[in-house]
Each structure stands twice: as C-alpha cells, then as structure tokens.
Design an enzyme around this catalytic site. Structure first.
Site, PDB file in Angstrom:
ATOM      1  N   PRO A  86       1.445  10.033  11.535  1.00 59.62           N
ATOM      2  CA  PRO A  86       2.683   9.263  11.318  1.00 59.62           C
ATOM      3  C   PRO A  86       3.094   8.480  12.560  1.00 59.62           C
ATOM      4  O   PRO A  86       3.961   7.616  12.494  1.00 59.62           O
ATOM      5  CB  PRO A  86       3.714  10.340  10.967  1.00 59.62           C
ATOM      6  CG  PRO A  86       3.128  11.638  11.387  1.00 59.62           C
ATOM      7  CD  PRO A  86       1.650  11.475  11.437  1.00 59.62           C
ATOM      8  N   GLU A 135       0.225  20.830  12.798  1.00 63.52           N
ATOM      9  CA  GLU A 135       1.052  19.973  13.674  1.00 63.52           C
ATOM     10  C   GLU A 135       0.308  18.701  14.053  1.00 63.52           C
ATOM     11  O   GLU A 135       0.840  17.855  14.784  1.00 63.52           O
ATOM     12  CB  GLU A 135       1.451  20.724  14.949  1.00 63.52           C
ATOM     13  CG  GLU A 135       2.449  21.843  14.732  1.00 63.52           C
ATOM     14  CD  GLU A 135       3.764  21.364  14.133  1.00 63.52           C
ATOM     15  OE1 GLU A 135       4.198  20.247  14.452  1.00 63.52           O
ATOM     16  OE2 GLU A 135       4.326  22.109  13.313  1.00 63.52           O
ATOM     17  N   ARG A 178     -10.430  -2.514  -2.418  1.00 63.94           N
ATOM     18  CA  ARG A 178     -10.042  -3.584  -3.355  1.00 63.94           C
ATOM     19  C   ARG A 178     -10.432  -4.963  -2.832  1.00 63.94           C
ATOM     20  O   ARG A 178     -10.577  -5.911  -3.590  1.00 63.94           O
ATOM     21  CB  ARG A 178      -8.520  -3.588  -3.574  1.00 63.94           C
ATOM     22  CG  ARG A 178      -7.990  -2.400  -4.328  1.00 63.94           C
ATOM     23  CD  ARG A 178      -6.479  -2.458  -4.408  1.00 63.94           C
ATOM     24  NE  ARG A 178      -5.987  -3.659  -5.063  1.00 63.94           N
ATOM     25  CZ  ARG A 178      -6.054  -3.887  -6.358  1.00 63.94           C
ATOM     26  NH1 ARG A 178      -6.554  -2.974  -7.149  1.00 63.94           N
ATOM     27  NH2 ARG A 178      -5.595  -5.010  -6.881  1.00 63.94           N
ATOM     28  N   ASP A 235      -2.236 -10.567  -5.832  1.00 58.62           N
ATOM     29  CA  ASP A 235      -1.459  -9.347  -5.589  1.00 58.62           C
ATOM     30  C   ASP A 235      -0.358  -9.591  -4.564  1.00 58.62           C
ATOM     31  O   ASP A 235      -0.459 -10.502  -3.738  1.00 58.62           O
ATOM     32  CB  ASP A 235      -2.369  -8.240  -5.039  1.00 58.62           C
ATOM     33  CG  ASP A 235      -3.040  -7.443  -6.152  1.00 58.62           C
ATOM     34  OD1 ASP A 235      -2.548  -7.481  -7.279  1.00 58.62           O
ATOM     35  OD2 ASP A 235      -4.050  -6.777  -5.851  1.00 58.62           O
TER      36      ASP A 235
END
Ligand code: SAM
Length: 248
Positions: A89, A116, A154, A169
């Site tokens: 993250p 963690e 894709r 898209d």
C-alpha cells in the site's frame, strides 16, 4: 507476455486466472503466467515464510530469503523479468497509465506480501518497483497482483477480442467511458436514448463522445486537466458547459 506471481496462497491466484479474459489469453498462448508457492523456497522443516519483527511489536514479517530465492529461480528458469514488483500500500499508485507502460514490457514478476509485509531489504535489494492498487490496506498482495495482471493483459494485443473496446474504455483516452445499453429498448419505464436507435452512425459517434466528456466533467473533472481533447472534443466540452449554465 510473461508474468510470475510469488505467493503463499497459489490457489487463490490460480482461481483468479482461471476465468474470463485472462484464461482465454493463456489458452491462446498470448499470456504465460506462472504462480510460485513461496513455501517451496523455504529450507526449514516448518517451511517458514515469516518471523517476528526486530524491535518487537505486533504481527509477523515475511522473511527475505525465500522471496529472494523465488526471484532468483524465476531468473534462472524463466529469464530475467523486466520488472520485479513488490506489492504494497506504500507503493506508487497503479493507474491505467502504469498499465500501458507495463504492457510494453515482456516479463513482469509480482511479489505478494502478507502479514505486516516483507522485510524491507526485499524492497531495496530485489524489487525494481513498488506498486499500490489504492489507498486502502488488504490482507495480502494476491488481489493486487491479479488486478495488475488483468489490467496489463487487456492491453496485450489479441487478449481482448475487439481492440476497439479497450481503446474506448475509461481512462484510455483520458476520459471516462460513455454509457452502454442493450435490449430491451425500454426497461422499467426508462427508454434507451433515441439517438442509439436511430441507426445514424455519425450522430451515435458524436453522442458517445459528448456523453463521455460530460460524464468525465461531472464525475472526474481532474481527468480533463490532462485529457488530450481534439478540436471536436474541446467544442463539445464548451457546449456541455454552456448547457450546464442553462440548467436550473
Ligand atoms: N503493514 C503494511 C502497511 O501498513 O504498509 C500493510 C501490510 S498488508 C496487511 C499485507 C500485504 O498486502 C502487503 O505486504 C501487500 O503485499 C499487500 N497489500 C495490502 N494493501 C495493498 C495495496 N493497497 N496495494 C498493493 N498491495 C497491498
């Protein structure tokens, strides 16, 4: 295009690869995806992939040796990846622009964290980049790895049957996509816009372009700062803004 995914939950990743566009890309030989069980790179009896954190505190930390061995094995058996991605993250945000950049690579390895996260020396010594799929914390890197493999795949020619759908898209042209409708032409008292039933291709094209710009202006005006609008797009944007001024 080759992907190698390192995880302690290979079945979770394999399940995500087994359906839809990615599985068809694999069947057609356009995508070559290998999933590696991190426990296969341990050397102790318990096949340990984690250990307590130095300095104390909650949770466990992923040991560096099995991860480094997995990447070394990928290098030896599958060729050197162009990118070794640490999923975290704390990484740079993965966007459509990142997907486009990475679709030009030939081989990407993805390291899925758990607990963690990984011993930080994997970031400094093994990974070539650190990517996040958004500002929230998941329990593991498996879903982020699947998100990234899907978004890049894709863009690999032939993986999505009709390349026009990828080109139209959301984000591909810096805009959100226009709304889509199918039969029936009336549903719960709501009709499909007349223009889409008109058979007039030029009007349909213009309506779609204008609606895509309107949606982007209403929902994600930040995208318009960098969208490369052509003359027609800029004229449509002015038209929409004037219409909005007249709206009550
Ligand atoms: N302690 C870490 C932190 O706060 O930065 C979070 C660890 S998280 C519980 C476990 C693993 O899930 C991470 O090592 C990473 O591989 C993955 N992960 C969680 N959220 C993610 C995200 N938004 N993007 C990419 N990977 C993520």
């Amino acid at each position: 295009m080759k992907f190698d995914i390192v995880t302690i939950f290979p079945r979770m990743v394999e399940a995500g690869l087994a359906e839809g566009v990615i599985s068809r890309g694999i069947e057609r030989g356009l995508l070559d995806v290998h999933v590696h069980d991190l426990r296969g790179y341990t050397t102790d009896r318990h096949r340990s992939v984690d250990d307590v954190p130095y300095g104390g505190g909650p949770g466990m930390v992923m040991k560096p040796e099995p991860l480094a061995r997995a990447v070394e094995d990928i290098r030896t058996r599958r060729g050197g990846p162009d990118a070794v991605v640490l999923l975290s993250p704390q990484g740079r945000r993965f966007t459509q622009a990142e997907a486009v950049r990475m679709s030009a690579l030939r081989h990407v390895a993805l390291l899925c964290g758990r607990y963690e996260g990984m011993d930080d020396r994997i970031r400094t010594l093994v990974a070539t980049e650190e990517l996040s799929i958004g500002d929230y914390v998941l329990s593991g890197g498996e879903l982020p790895a699947l998100v990234i493999v899907d978004a890049i795949s894709r863009l690999v020619p032939g993986v999505v049957g009709d390349s026009r759908s990828v080109e139209e898209d959301s984000f591909s042209r810096g805009l959100l996509d226009y709304p889509h409708y199918t039969r029936p032409s009336e549903f719960s008292g709501h009709k499909v816009p007349d223009v889409l039933l008109s058979g007039h291709h030029e009007e349909v094209r213009r309506w779609r372009k204008k609606t895509a710009i309107r949606r982007t202006l209403e929902r994600r005006p930040d995208l318009l700062d960098t969208a490369a609008l052509d003359d027609e797009g800029r004229a449509l944007l002015d038209e929409i803004k004037k219409e909005q001024e007249r709206e009550p």
